[in-house]
Motif scaffolding. Structure first.
Motif, mmCIF file in Angstrom:
data_model
loop_
_atom_site.group_PDB
_atom_site.id
_atom_site.type_symbol
_atom_site.label_atom_id
_atom_site.label_comp_id
_atom_site.label_asym_id
_atom_site.label_seq_id
_atom_site.Cartn_x
_atom_site.Cartn_y
_atom_site.Cartn_z
ATOM 1 N N THR A 57 -7.810 7.469 2.543
ATOM 2 C CA THR A 57 -7.145 8.642 1.963
ATOM 3 C C THR A 57 -7.143 9.815 2.945
ATOM 4 O OG1 THR A 57 -7.825 7.899 -0.230
ATOM 5 C CG2 THR A 57 -7.145 10.200 -0.032
ATOM 6 N N LEU A 95 -8.597 4.505 -8.955
ATOM 7 C CA LEU A 95 -7.662 5.165 -8.036
ATOM 8 C C LEU A 95 -7.765 4.722 -6.582
ATOM 9 C CD1 LEU A 95 -7.819 8.800 -9.483
ATOM 10 C CD2 LEU A 95 -6.064 7.056 -9.871
ATOM 11 N N ASN A 107 -4.930 8.599 -5.280
ATOM 12 C CA ASN A 107 -3.565 8.530 -5.825
ATOM 13 C C ASN A 107 -2.584 9.407 -5.053
ATOM 14 O OD1 ASN A 107 -4.917 10.741 -6.862
ATOM 15 N ND2 ASN A 107 -3.926 10.655 -8.868
ATOM 16 N N ARG A 117 -4.206 -0.589 -4.112
ATOM 17 C CA ARG A 117 -4.112 -0.125 -5.486
ATOM 18 C C ARG A 117 -4.486 -1.226 -6.478
ATOM 19 N NH1 ARG A 117 0.991 3.392 -7.929
ATOM 20 N NH2 ARG A 117 -0.030 3.820 -9.910
ATOM 21 N N PRO A 146 -6.821 3.733 -3.049
ATOM 22 C CA PRO A 146 -5.603 4.137 -2.321
ATOM 23 C C PRO A 146 -4.725 2.955 -1.919
ATOM 24 C CG PRO A 146 -7.555 4.357 -0.911
ATOM 25 C CD PRO A 146 -8.047 4.033 -2.301
ATOM 26 N N THR A 147 -3.462 3.247 -1.701
ATOM 27 C CA THR A 147 -2.507 2.291 -1.134
ATOM 28 C C THR A 147 -3.035 1.841 0.230
ATOM 29 O OG1 THR A 147 -0.736 3.487 -2.221
ATOM 30 C CG2 THR A 147 -0.081 2.066 -0.411
ATOM 31 N N THR A 197 -1.855 8.850 -2.215
ATOM 32 C CA THR A 197 -1.145 7.870 -1.387
ATOM 33 C C THR A 197 -0.085 7.099 -2.168
ATOM 34 O OG1 THR A 197 -2.658 6.027 -1.871
ATOM 35 C CG2 THR A 197 -3.276 7.475 -0.045
ATOM 36 N N PHE A 198 -0.076 7.256 -3.501
ATOM 37 C CA PHE A 198 0.855 6.472 -4.316
ATOM 38 C C PHE A 198 2.284 6.976 -4.111
ATOM 39 C CE2 PHE A 198 -2.485 5.485 -7.901
ATOM 40 C CZ PHE A 198 -3.271 4.819 -6.965
ATOM 41 N N LYS A 199 3.196 6.022 -4.122
ATOM 42 C CA LYS A 199 4.596 6.331 -3.875
ATOM 43 C C LYS A 199 5.137 7.410 -4.822
ATOM 44 C CE LYS A 199 8.687 3.712 -2.660
ATOM 45 N NZ LYS A 199 9.441 2.480 -2.788
ATOM 46 N N ASN A 200 4.722 7.311 -6.101
ATOM 47 C CA ASN A 200 5.281 8.223 -7.112
ATOM 48 C C ASN A 200 4.572 9.574 -7.164
ATOM 49 O OD1 ASN A 200 2.865 7.537 -8.212
ATOM 50 N ND2 ASN A 200 3.652 6.772 -10.168
ATOM 51 N N ALA A 201 3.698 9.858 -6.200
ATOM 52 C CA ALA A 201 2.859 11.062 -6.292
ATOM 53 C C ALA A 201 3.320 12.163 -5.337
ATOM 54 C CB ALA A 201 1.400 10.699 -6.016
#
Ligand code: ZN
Ligand code: ZN
Length: 302
Positions: free
Chosen positions: A270, A252, A222, A258, A254-255, A224-228
């Motif tokens: 990751t 979880l 996570n 997802r 990774p992008t 790698t998630f945009k909102n993280a």
């Protein structure tokens, strides 16, 4: 607790496995990333939770991981059955080490049934096995457990901290929406020598506090998630010798995958993201992460 499933993983250990719900997700496993040149480990996974349209057996998960430079996996339990499975898998496979515990969301369920003490006694027994190298995942989860469940969570967490110390094992903490209470509990009762925040979810201020206390931060897909952004900020302030990497598979992913099934062979996705974030050479970060894993959990070949 996850849904109980049937069927073995076909590798000679207990047939206990569970099945992750599909929830309309894309159930295809992502393609394998380019192999890492310097081998690393997946510091936290649940290989007994099957996922995907064609679930991978334990051996397949380990082989796919090894093929991309993920040389071993620390598999974490969350109840009596999964913890037993972890210990068996670790005893049977040179590429597996085990963490055993009653998960904070399961603690209130055991308590309600009058079986929490019994369950913790089972964890105590499993913790004596040589390839059980951590107590986990334990901690606090105020996201999925309401106020009524909190006393059981605290009681269970403190009992697990005591077990980690008793057996001189690392501890993998599950902390969801409970940062302050986890940190306060650790400082109140005294943290085990090797304390890891699995799937670290705090901000950079908390990361600094963890670093000061000597805790390890294990980053999952996570990051790698945009909102993280909080996780990327945390990575930047964590000393290199306190960083670990994990999948928390099958969750979880990774992008850009997802929602699809996750497995240890996706660690390189990751890891490369973290190396880019830190402007660090991939091989150098891999070597650092592998050394940190061995420092916390010991060698896989012992
Ligand atoms: Zn967790
Ligand atoms: Zn987990």
């Amino acid at each position: 607790m996850t849904e109980r499933g049937n069927g073995g993983t076909g590798d000679g250990i207990s047939s206990y496995v569970t099945q992750r719900r599909s929830d309309g997700r894309d159930l295809r496993y992502p393609e394998a990333p380019e192999p890492l040149r310097v081998p690393v480990y997946d510091n936290h996974a649940h290989m007994e939770i099957l996922d995907g349209e064609e679930p991978l057996s334990l051996d397949e998960q380990l082989d796919r991981a090894a093929a991309v430079g993920v040389a071993g996996v620390i598999n974490a339990g969350g109840d009596i059955e999964s913890s037993r499975w972890c210990a068996e898998a670790a005893a049977a496979h040179p590429r597996v080490l085990a963490a055993v515990a009653i998960h904070p969301n399961d603690a209130p369920l055991y308590e309600e049934a009058g079986k929490l003490d019994e369950a913790i006694a089972v964890i105590d027994e499993l913790a004596a096995q040589p390839r059980v190298r951590a107590i986990g995942e334990t901690g606090l989860d105020f996201f999925r457990t309401d106020d009524a469940g909190k006393p059981a969570q605290f009681r269970s967490f403190e009992a697990h901290i005591a077990l980690a110390k008793k057996h001189d094992l690392a501890m993998q903490i599950h902390d969801r929406d409970a940062h302050r209470d986890v940190l306060d509990t650790l400082s109140r009762v005294g943290a085990p020598e090797r304390t890891v925040f699995h799937c670290y979810s705090g901000d950079d201020a908390m990361a600094r506090e963890c670093a000061d206390a000597g805790y390890y931060l294990s980053f999952a897909g996570n990051i790698t998630f945009k909102n993280a952004q909080n996780l990327r900020d945390s990575l930047h302030v964590t000393p290199l010798d306190r960083i670990l990497i994990e999948t928390d598979a099958p969750f979880l992913t990774p992008t850009p995958y997802r929602g699809r099934p996750n497995a240890s062979y996706l660690i390189p996705v990751t890891l490369r993201f973290m190396a880019a974030e830190l402007s660090m050479d991939v091989d150098a970060l891999s070597a650092r992460l592998a050394a940190n894993t061995v420092a916390v959990y010991g060698s896989f070949t012992d």
